[in-house]
Design a protein around this motif. Structure first.
Motif, short mmCIF file in Angstrom:
data_model
loop_
_atom_site.label_atom_id
_atom_site.label_comp_id
_atom_site.label_asym_id
_atom_site.label_seq_id
_atom_site.Cartn_x
_atom_site.Cartn_y
_atom_site.Cartn_z
N VAL A 157 58.39 -14.84 50.14
CA VAL A 157 57.85 -13.59 50.66
C VAL A 157 57.02 -13.87 51.90
CG1 VAL A 157 56.20 -11.71 50.23
CG2 VAL A 157 57.85 -12.35 48.46
N THR A 158 57.38 -13.27 53.03
CA THR A 158 56.51 -13.26 54.21
C THR A 158 56.19 -11.79 54.49
OG1 THR A 158 58.18 -13.09 55.98
CG2 THR A 158 57.75 -15.28 55.07
N ASP A 159 54.93 -11.48 54.56
CA ASP A 159 54.52 -10.08 54.67
C ASP A 159 53.13 -10.04 55.27
OD1 ASP A 159 54.52 -7.33 54.43
OD2 ASP A 159 54.73 -7.29 52.24
N HIS A 160 52.69 -8.84 55.65
CA HIS A 160 51.33 -8.67 56.17
C HIS A 160 50.64 -7.47 55.54
CE1 HIS A 160 52.04 -5.28 59.23
NE2 HIS A 160 53.19 -5.46 58.64
N HIS A 161 51.34 -6.72 54.69
CA HIS A 161 50.75 -5.55 54.07
C HIS A 161 49.71 -5.96 53.02
CE1 HIS A 161 54.56 -3.90 55.67
NE2 HIS A 161 53.80 -2.84 55.90
N LEU A 162 48.81 -5.05 52.72
CA LEU A 162 47.78 -5.34 51.75
C LEU A 162 48.38 -5.47 50.35
CD1 LEU A 162 45.07 -2.81 52.99
CD2 LEU A 162 45.19 -5.26 53.44
N PRO A 163 48.01 -6.51 49.61
CA PRO A 163 48.56 -6.68 48.26
C PRO A 163 47.87 -5.77 47.26
CG PRO A 163 47.04 -8.46 48.75
CD PRO A 163 47.14 -7.63 50.01
N GLY A 164 48.52 -5.58 46.12
CA GLY A 164 47.92 -4.84 45.04
C GLY A 164 47.05 -5.74 44.19
N ASP A 165 46.86 -5.34 42.93
CA ASP A 165 46.00 -6.12 42.04
C ASP A 165 46.60 -7.47 41.68
OD1 ASP A 165 44.18 -4.05 42.05
OD2 ASP A 165 45.05 -3.09 40.27
N SER A 166 47.91 -7.60 41.76
CA SER A 166 48.56 -8.87 41.44
C SER A 166 49.66 -9.14 42.46
CB SER A 166 49.15 -8.83 40.02
OG SER A 166 50.14 -7.82 39.92
N LEU A 167 50.04 -10.41 42.56
CA LEU A 167 51.09 -10.81 43.49
C LEU A 167 52.40 -10.98 42.74
CD1 LEU A 167 49.17 -13.52 45.55
CD2 LEU A 167 49.49 -11.11 46.12
N PRO A 168 53.52 -10.75 43.43
CA PRO A 168 54.82 -10.96 42.77
C PRO A 168 55.03 -12.45 42.50
CG PRO A 168 55.11 -10.53 45.11
CD PRO A 168 53.67 -10.29 44.82
N PRO A 169 55.85 -12.78 41.50
CA PRO A 169 56.04 -14.19 41.10
C PRO A 169 57.04 -14.93 41.98
CG PRO A 169 57.33 -12.78 39.67
CD PRO A 169 56.59 -11.85 40.60
N ALA A 170 56.86 -14.85 43.30
CA ALA A 170 57.79 -15.50 44.23
C ALA A 170 57.58 -17.01 44.22
CB ALA A 170 57.59 -14.95 45.63
N GLN A 178 46.65 -11.97 51.64
CA GLN A 178 46.63 -12.28 50.21
C GLN A 178 45.31 -12.96 49.85
OE1 GLN A 178 49.19 -15.50 48.69
NE2 GLN A 178 49.69 -15.98 50.83
N PRO A 179 44.87 -12.85 48.60
CA PRO A 179 43.62 -13.48 48.19
C PRO A 179 43.65 -14.98 48.45
CG PRO A 179 44.41 -11.97 46.50
CD PRO A 179 45.51 -12.09 47.51
N GLY A 180 42.53 -15.49 48.93
CA GLY A 180 42.41 -16.92 49.15
C GLY A 180 42.93 -17.42 50.48
N CYS A 181 43.43 -16.53 51.32
CA CYS A 181 43.96 -16.97 52.62
C CYS A 181 42.84 -17.00 53.65
CB CYS A 181 45.08 -16.05 53.11
SG CYS A 181 45.86 -16.65 54.63
N GLY A 182 42.63 -18.16 54.25
CA GLY A 182 41.57 -18.32 55.23
C GLY A 182 41.99 -18.12 56.67
N PHE A 183 43.23 -17.68 56.88
CA PHE A 183 43.70 -17.47 58.25
C PHE A 183 42.83 -16.38 58.89
CE2 PHE A 183 46.65 -15.83 61.51
CZ PHE A 183 46.96 -17.02 62.15
N PRO A 184 42.22 -16.65 60.04
CA PRO A 184 41.23 -15.70 60.59
C PRO A 184 41.82 -14.43 61.17
CG PRO A 184 41.49 -17.59 62.05
CD PRO A 184 42.28 -17.90 60.82
N SER A 185 43.06 -14.45 61.63
CA SER A 185 43.65 -13.25 62.22
C SER A 185 44.38 -12.47 61.13
CB SER A 185 44.62 -13.64 63.35
OG SER A 185 45.21 -12.47 63.91
N LYS A 186 43.68 -11.55 60.51
CA LYS A 186 44.24 -10.79 59.38
C LYS A 186 45.19 -9.68 59.83
CE LYS A 186 41.85 -13.04 56.32
NZ LYS A 186 42.51 -14.01 55.41
N HIS A 187 45.30 -9.50 61.14
CA HIS A 187 46.06 -8.35 61.64
C HIS A 187 47.44 -8.73 62.18
CE1 HIS A 187 42.47 -6.04 61.06
NE2 HIS A 187 41.79 -6.76 61.92
N LEU A 188 47.94 -9.90 61.84
CA LEU A 188 49.31 -10.24 62.23
C LEU A 188 50.28 -9.18 61.74
CD1 LEU A 188 49.72 -14.06 61.47
CD2 LEU A 188 49.65 -12.99 63.73
N ALA A 189 51.23 -8.80 62.58
CA ALA A 189 52.33 -7.96 62.12
C ALA A 189 53.29 -8.83 61.33
CB ALA A 189 53.04 -7.34 63.32
#
Length: 583
Positions: A157-170, A178-189
């Protein structure tokens, strides 16, 4: 229509940056730029990919897919971001050595958005993939991921939309939000995310001797930045420093003619010169024609237009997309008239417009409701959700399910509002997702009255009344000496301007020398600054015919952008007027 209040941006002292002209330095400072480092335009200044959570398992999966020559299937979305993401993924994977890379894009009218079980079933039947890569979707596709994995297909899964309460089991997920991602540019398309992933894969393969060992030429990932720029601007993501850099590099390549034939063809059918384009041209000229395929027909047509290497084939496809876009505009115009007529029938005064507008007509086109919601939002400055039947109902019957498209105003995070509604009223909404300013949702048709009441009540309770006042933020007044072609070029080249980094808008009072109506809806003006003798041209598009032309008006206060008009090889100064008040 909600009147707009003019307000000047908070004054910020212009920083003394030697390489930046004072006017631009002031404008950058008011937009949050604190260091000239944030204005870097070289690729070396990009945020490093290593900070993307989930990147390592994604790269391991992709490298194995290449080494074992898996059948790779890219599944995208039916908008411009999804189309550019799909094309970039296919071109880069093939250049990296993938012998079996194909795509499938859901038809919005058959499968809806994302990696649904239905599109997985079609993929298994027609493409038989070993690996599915989602681009610009997938973060909410729990059932689809499970269906693919149950059939033995791995999923990235490559995506930029806001996740829900849980992530899919990809098998792997790369999403800066996604939770725990430290990438500073959160606005990537979405296209930015897949660009990062495949650029990192290219580096990994080079280090491992992949290209040298197979005699493959190493691809230059910068060649795909035209697609990144188009998808980023089209998806209206905030242009933070990282996105501005990506868009700037892509624009430079398009202006230089180093872009996909499909992009060149789309400019040609729009009768625009790509050599003079600015970022907004991608959003208002190219993207609507590309999006028309996904709105009315099948986004595969748009993807194939961008994918082809043949200029002749690209031009033929671009003309088809242009015709679809004209059809879309005609449909949207009719829907807008119907929506405004319905609102007018309610006889609402300016102080009686609900906190949110929920609109529905059983005859509306599902592919155009997002544009309709945006148009009504601009007119009333309220969050708007427009609904259409999920499936065309039989004659005389009401639809069972509705699909809605939401557009919001600054300060109102519409996805969070939908989340709160869904939490407080379980079962009211079937599914939803999106961003702060735009979202999509589905619900049973029978739930529409209850949803309308819950949505508008939630907004009335939680949104400060002042946010419902439309506001025009200006950058103050220009000095008479600033009204030059050189200043206009400086501002044009000081971009890219766009979402969350708006193009400069100035205000000021002018003598009105002449006003002339064009095409019964635009106003051509001759103006003079009170402290200057220079006559200036101005143009106001889609003016209010009840107010303009105004023969009695001799002085006018304008909110305008300093622009350049190109006509018969000449470049002249022009004020592009956003709002005007007779003085």
């Amino acid at each position: 229509m909600t009147a707009r209040a003019w307000r000047r941006r908070d004054a910020v002292a212009a920083p003394a940056w030697p390489a930046v002209p004072p006017l631009l330095a002031r404008l950058y400072a008011t937009r949050g730029v604190r260091s000239p480092d944030e204005l870097a335009s070289t690729l070396a200044a990009l945020q490093p990919a290593a900070a993307l959570h989930g990147l390592e398992p994604a790269l391991a999966l992709l490298e194995r897919a290449l080494r074992e020559q898996w059948r790779i299937l890219v599944i995208g979305d039916f908008d411009a971001d999804g189309a550019t993401s799909t094309v970039l993924a296919l071109l880069a994977l093939r250049a990296l050595g993938a012998a079996h890379a194909d795509f499938l894009v859901p038809n919005r009218f058959t499968y809806g958005y994302g990696l649904t079980p239905g599109i997985v079933a079609e993929a298994l039947a027609s493409k038989r993939p070993d690996l599915i890569i989602t681009v610009d979707n997938g973060i909410a596709s729990h059932e689809g991921v499970q269906a693919a994995q149950a059939a033995g297909v791995r999923v990235l899964v490559t995506d930029h939309h806001l996740p829900g309460d849980s992530l899919p089991p990809a098998d792997a997920i790369v999403n800066p939000n996604q939770p725990g991602c430290g990438f500073p540019s959160k606005h990537l398309a979405g296209v930015g995310v897949v660009f990062y992933v495949l650029s990192a894969l290219r580096t990994r393969l080079r280090v491992g001797g992949w290209f040298a060992g197979r005699g493959l030429p190493e691809p230059n990932m910068a060649d795909y930045l035209d697609l990144v720029a188009l998808g980023t601007v089209a998806d209206v993501v905030p242009l933070d420093a990282n996105n501005r850099l990506l868009v700037s590099q892509g624009l430079a390549r398009i202006r230089a003619g180093r872009c996909r034939p499909g992009i060149t063809a789309l400019f040609r059918v729009a009768e625009r010169d790509p050599g003079r384009l600015v970022a907004s041209d991608l959003g208002f000229v190219v993207a609507p024609r590309l999006n028309a395929a996904g709105r009315l027909d099948d986004m595969s047509e748009g993807i194939l237009c961008l994918l082809t290497d043949s200029p002749e084939q690209a031009l033929r496809m671009a003309r088809e997309l242009d015709a679809l876009n004209q059809e879309r505009r005609d449909i949207e115009s009719g829907m807008q008239q119907e929506a405004l007529a319905a609102l007018q029938a309610l006889r609402l005064g300016d102080d009686q417009v609900p906190a949110g507008l929920v609109l529905y007509d059983r005859h509306w086109h599902q592919g155009v409701i997002g544009i309709l919601a945006g148009r009504i939002k601009e007119r009333f400055h309220r969050p708007v959700i427009a609904f259409a039947p999920a499936q065309a109902p039989a004659y005389g019957e009401e639809p069972a399910e509705l699909k809605g498209s939401a557009r919001s105003i600054p300060g109102v995070h519409v996805r969070d509002v939908l989340d709160t509604v869904a939490t407080r009223h379980p079962g009211l909404i079937t599914r939803f997702g999106g961003h702060a300013m735009a979202a999509g949702l589905s619900l049973p048709a029978a739930n529409l009255p209850a949803f309308r009441e819950a949505f508008t009540r939630m907004l009335a309770e939680q949104v400060a009344p002042e946010l419902f006042q439309a506001e025009l933020l200006t950058d103050g007044e220009l000095q008479p000496a600033d009204f030059t072609e050189a200043t206009a070029r400086q501002l044009r080249d000081g971009g890219p301007w766009g979402q969350a980094f708006p193009e400069p808008l100035f205000e000021g009072e002018f003598l009105l020398l002449e006003q002339r109506l064009l095409k019964d809806k635009h106003l051509k003006l001759s103006l003079c600054h009170p402290d200057s003798n220079r006559v200036l041209d101005g143009i106001a598009f889609n003016i209010d015919r009840e107010r303009w032309p105004n023969p009695a008006c001799r002085r006018v206060r304008l909110a305008y952008r300093l622009d350049l008009n190109h006509f018969r090889g000449m470049e002249t100064l022009q004020l592009r007027i956003e709002d005007m008040i007779a003085v």
